[in-house]
Structure formats: C-alpha cells, structure tokens
Design a protein around this motif. Structure first.
Motif, mmCIF file in Angstrom:
data_model
loop_
_atom_site.group_PDB
_atom_site.id
_atom_site.type_symbol
_atom_site.label_atom_id
_atom_site.label_comp_id
_atom_site.label_asym_id
_atom_site.label_seq_id
_atom_site.Cartn_x
_atom_site.Cartn_y
_atom_site.Cartn_z
ATOM 1 N N PRO A 17 0.775 -1.141 0.128
ATOM 2 C CA PRO A 17 0.076 -0.113 0.075
ATOM 3 C C PRO A 17 0.764 1.442 -0.001
ATOM 4 C CG PRO A 17 -0.078 -0.954 2.087
ATOM 5 C CD PRO A 17 0.890 -1.972 1.439
ATOM 6 N N GLU A 18 0.431 2.256 -0.671
ATOM 7 C CA GLU A 18 1.004 3.732 -0.585
ATOM 8 C C GLU A 18 -0.207 4.799 -0.547
ATOM 9 O OE1 GLU A 18 4.503 2.465 -4.003
ATOM 10 O OE2 GLU A 18 2.639 3.703 -4.567
ATOM 11 N N LEU A 19 0.248 5.722 0.163
ATOM 12 C CA LEU A 19 -0.705 6.939 0.209
ATOM 13 C C LEU A 19 -0.238 7.918 -0.788
ATOM 14 C CD1 LEU A 19 -1.344 7.954 4.025
ATOM 15 C CD2 LEU A 19 -3.084 7.226 2.282
ATOM 16 N N GLY A 20 -1.045 8.287 -1.766
ATOM 17 C CA GLY A 20 -0.627 9.197 -2.798
ATOM 18 C C GLY A 20 -1.034 10.558 -2.321
ATOM 19 N N TRP A 21 -0.455 11.561 -3.028
ATOM 20 C CA TRP A 21 -0.488 12.988 -2.753
ATOM 21 C C TRP A 21 -0.677 13.786 -3.822
ATOM 22 C CZ3 TRP A 21 -1.144 13.429 2.552
ATOM 23 C CH2 TRP A 21 -0.444 12.402 3.374
ATOM 24 N N TYR A 158 -18.933 -1.641 3.073
ATOM 25 C CA TYR A 158 -17.382 -1.671 3.931
ATOM 26 C C TYR A 158 -17.259 -1.943 5.017
ATOM 27 C CZ TYR A 158 -14.404 -0.059 -0.074
ATOM 28 O OH TYR A 158 -13.790 0.080 -1.327
ATOM 29 N N ALA A 159 -18.406 -1.496 5.707
ATOM 30 C CA ALA A 159 -18.569 -1.867 7.383
ATOM 31 C C ALA A 159 -18.590 -3.201 7.652
ATOM 32 C CB ALA A 159 -19.744 -0.970 7.960
ATOM 33 N N ASP A 160 -19.260 -3.964 6.814
ATOM 34 C CA ASP A 160 -19.380 -5.453 6.891
ATOM 35 C C ASP A 160 -17.968 -6.002 6.611
ATOM 36 O OD1 ASP A 160 -21.968 -5.128 7.226
ATOM 37 O OD2 ASP A 160 -22.774 -5.790 5.395
ATOM 38 N N LYS A 161 -17.367 -5.544 5.915
ATOM 39 C CA LYS A 161 -15.927 -6.012 5.391
ATOM 40 C C LYS A 161 -15.041 -5.866 6.516
ATOM 41 C CE LYS A 161 -16.390 -4.616 0.563
ATOM 42 N NZ LYS A 161 -15.726 -3.858 -0.441
ATOM 43 N N ARG A 162 -15.183 -4.615 7.140
ATOM 44 C CA ARG A 162 -14.154 -4.208 8.427
ATOM 45 C C ARG A 162 -14.511 -5.217 9.499
ATOM 46 N NH1 ARG A 162 -16.113 1.416 6.758
ATOM 47 N NH2 ARG A 162 -14.418 2.220 5.663
ATOM 48 N N ALA A 163 -15.798 -5.359 9.850
ATOM 49 C CA ALA A 163 -16.174 -5.990 10.856
ATOM 50 C C ALA A 163 -15.544 -7.693 11.212
ATOM 51 C CB ALA A 163 -17.835 -6.239 10.897
ATOM 52 N N VAL A 164 -15.060 -8.040 10.094
ATOM 53 C CA VAL A 164 -14.577 -9.579 10.205
ATOM 54 C C VAL A 164 -13.134 -9.774 10.162
ATOM 55 C CG1 VAL A 164 -16.785 -10.521 9.601
ATOM 56 C CG2 VAL A 164 -15.190 -10.017 7.837
ATOM 57 N N ARG A 165 -12.457 -8.690 9.958
ATOM 58 C CA ARG A 165 -11.072 -8.730 9.618
ATOM 59 C C ARG A 165 -10.118 -9.442 10.811
ATOM 60 N NH1 ARG A 165 -10.733 -3.148 6.683
ATOM 61 N NH2 ARG A 165 -11.591 -3.739 4.460
ATOM 62 N N PHE A 210 -2.312 -7.783 3.205
ATOM 63 C CA PHE A 210 -3.111 -6.916 4.028
ATOM 64 C C PHE A 210 -2.429 -6.910 5.492
ATOM 65 C CE2 PHE A 210 -7.145 -7.489 1.373
ATOM 66 C CZ PHE A 210 -6.766 -6.538 0.347
ATOM 67 N N GLY A 211 -1.593 -7.809 5.797
ATOM 68 C CA GLY A 211 -0.991 -8.010 7.229
ATOM 69 C C GLY A 211 -2.390 -8.144 8.145
ATOM 70 N N LEU A 212 -3.166 -9.208 7.640
ATOM 71 C CA LEU A 212 -4.223 -9.457 8.497
ATOM 72 C C LEU A 212 -3.937 -10.622 9.741
ATOM 73 C CD1 LEU A 212 -7.337 -9.107 6.149
ATOM 74 C CD2 LEU A 212 -6.334 -7.523 7.697
ATOM 75 N N ALA A 236 -0.800 -1.413 11.668
ATOM 76 C CA ALA A 236 -0.978 -2.736 12.068
ATOM 77 C C ALA A 236 -1.477 -3.616 10.805
ATOM 78 C CB ALA A 236 -1.945 -3.170 13.215
ATOM 79 N N ALA A 237 -2.164 -2.970 9.993
ATOM 80 C CA ALA A 237 -2.533 -3.620 8.748
ATOM 81 C C ALA A 237 -3.198 -2.611 7.795
ATOM 82 C CB ALA A 237 -3.725 -4.604 9.172
ATOM 83 N N ALA A 238 -3.664 -2.872 6.518
ATOM 84 C CA ALA A 238 -4.249 -2.126 5.746
ATOM 85 C C ALA A 238 -4.986 -3.040 4.655
ATOM 86 C CB ALA A 238 -3.263 -1.262 4.603
ATOM 87 N N ALA A 239 -6.100 -2.887 4.291
ATOM 88 C CA ALA A 239 -7.015 -3.538 3.484
ATOM 89 C C ALA A 239 -7.912 -2.601 2.823
ATOM 90 C CB ALA A 239 -7.943 -4.612 4.103
ATOM 91 N N GLY A 240 -8.068 -2.713 1.248
ATOM 92 C CA GLY A 240 -8.926 -1.838 0.586
ATOM 93 C C GLY A 240 -8.480 -0.217 0.897
ATOM 94 N N PRO A 241 -9.261 0.620 1.353
ATOM 95 C CA PRO A 241 -9.064 1.804 1.465
ATOM 96 C C PRO A 241 -8.644 2.257 2.949
ATOM 97 C CG PRO A 241 -11.461 1.915 1.472
ATOM 98 C CD PRO A 241 -10.887 0.420 1.143
#
Length: 291
Positions: A17-21, A158-165, A210-212, A236-241
């Motif tokens: 992952p990268e943050l763009g500017w 997205y809220a459902d995706k986050r809830a189970v990671r 994702f580092g999950l 700690a982790a990154a997934a999607g946005p």
C-alpha cells in the motif's frame, strides 16, 4: 507554518500500500510505520473534482463523505465509470471475478484485464478467483447471470468487510472454500455468453498482503476529519482503503477516503483526537509526503 499536504488516496502498488499526494508523490506504508497527521487549523474540506479535473467551484463537501466530491463532480465521475453501463463500446477485455471478504460475504464483479488484481486489493477482498475473460458486455451479462441465478451480490458494504477482519478463518484453504464452491456452481449455469472464456478456479489469498494475520480487534473507527484535530498511531494492517492503526487506546480504523480534500500537516502535541465511534465487530460474518 508547516507545509500542508493533500492526500489523493490509498493505492495498491506491487510493493504494497501507498498513500498518494497531490503532485504525484507517494508514501510507502509498511507494517509498524508511524502514521501521524493533523488537519489544518481553520481548514475546510473541498471537492476533489472528477476524472483528473479540479472542481470548477472548489465546493465545500461533508467531512463524512467517502467520495469527497460535490454533487456535480460525483455525477461526472459516475457517468464515465464501468459500473454506470455507459461504456458498451469499450474494446478492452474484461475479467469477471468472485471476491470473498469473510464468512457468507462473496460478491461478483468485473475489472479490466489490464488492471490485474488491483481492483480486488482496492476493495479489500481477502480471497478471490477469476471466473472468466471476454468483452465488456459479455462480462456484464455474466455478472447479471450470477446475481439472478445464484443471488450473488455485486456490492458488500465496507462496514461489513471491516467487521470480520480480526476473526477470519485461520488458514488459506478455509478462506477459499466459499469461493471454490461458488465458482463450481457458476460454471455449471446455463446461459453463459459464448464470448466469455471461463477461467479455472485458482484462489488468491490477500491475508499476507493486507497484514491481517493475528490482527487485534479494533476498538474504534474514525467518523470524519475535522479542522485542528489529529491522529497518531503505527500501521498494523491495511485492506482496501482502510488503515488499521495501533494507537494509545487500541487499534483504530481509518478509511483513507476521508482524508481526501483536506489540507494535512504533521501532528503536534496537545491537539484533540479525531472523532471516533465504537467499532462494530462480527464473530463470523526531507519530508517524504506527510509522514
């Protein structure tokens, strides 16, 4: 006064992952990296424009909007997207995929073949497999076939995706099981477009990317950015946005789409924290950029 940076969003590159500017600079994000920023004092969030063009009126947009666009720019952006069904003459080959985000959460979608797995990383797909490749309209008809015949959705909140990671099955074969079963059922359906070439089931697992693995449950998530407030943590982790950040109070989830449109500066001591809400969990379903 510290230089203000404007985030253009989280991107998934070959190295992670990268943050763009704005201006084209990127900040690589690695596990354990310190992420600390504040929103400009007295600043407002302005529309990020559409299709590479700035918003002509620099409209002020809501801090809670993940799109970060005014109504007119959002309409323009949507009108030129594949999802809008306005690109029927697109000559590029497209892939149909099955994406899994957690138990009971499988969706069907399409992406341009030239993009590879980027779309799956952007959506936070924990596991996926290709279903077939062909012209855009054939891919679209296949997507519709699965929705109608197998009741497979094309969107998962997205809220459902986050809830189970933090409570995903422990092994890659377990995570791939629903995708494999659905792939077999999909290939057995009558009515497949002749111009779509089926693909064998070959699940790809994104837990390492994702580092999950062993991700601690989150305690809160950022609801919006506000002027004069700050957020500090380590990645700690990154997934999607989403970024999952270890903070002094526990793991906090930041949807990086909320960062777009704001002027951001390095965090300093004494600033109030960004507003959080309790995290909803589920048991089964020179300055290089800013940092």
């Amino acid at each position: 006064m510290a230089q203000a940076w404007r985030c253009s969003g989280l991107r998934w590159a070959a190295g992670g992952p990268e943050l763009g500017w704005e201006g084209g600079r990127r900040t690589a994000l690695t596990w354990g990296k310190r992420v600390a920023f504040a929103v400009e004092e007295g600043g407002v969030r302005t529309c990020v424009g559409a299709r590479g063009h700035a918003c002509p009126v620099r409209a002020v947009v809501s801090g809670r909007s993940t799109g970060a666009r005014c109504e007119e720019c959002a309409r323009l952006d949507r009108a030129h997207s594949v999802a809008a069904d306005t690109l029927a003459d697109d000559p590029r080959p497209y892939r149909v995929y099955l994406a899994w985000f957690g138990p009971g959460m499988v969706k069907v979608g399409i992406t341009a073949e030239q993009r590879g797995p980027a779309r799956l990383l952007e959506q936070g797909a924990v596991c996926f497999t290709w279903l077939g490749t062909g012209p855009l309209m054939a891919a679209r008809r296949t997507e519709e076939l699965l929705r109608a015949a197998l009741r497979v959705p094309d969107r998962i909140p997205y809220a459902d995706k986050r809830a189970v990671r933090s409570v995903l099955p422990a092994t890659a074969p377990e995570r791939a099981r629903e995708v494999e079963e659905l792939h077999a059922r999909a290939l057995a359906l009558p009515g497949w477009p002749e111009s779509l070439t089926p693909a064998p089931c070959d699940p790809v697992d994104h837990v390492p990317a994702f580092g999950l693995a062993q991700l601690p449950p989150a305690v809160g998530e950022v609801t919006e950015l506000v002027a004069g407030a700050a957020l500090t943590g380590t990645l700690a982790a990154a997934a999607g946005p989403d970024l999952h950040l270890r903070t002094a109070t526990g793991v906090v989830v930041l949807d990086t789409r909320l960062m777009r449109g704001w002027g951001l500066v390095p965090a300093s001591d004494g600033l109030p924290a960004l507003p959080l809400r309790p995290f909803r969990t589920s048991a089964g379903t020179a300055q290089d950029g800013l940092f």
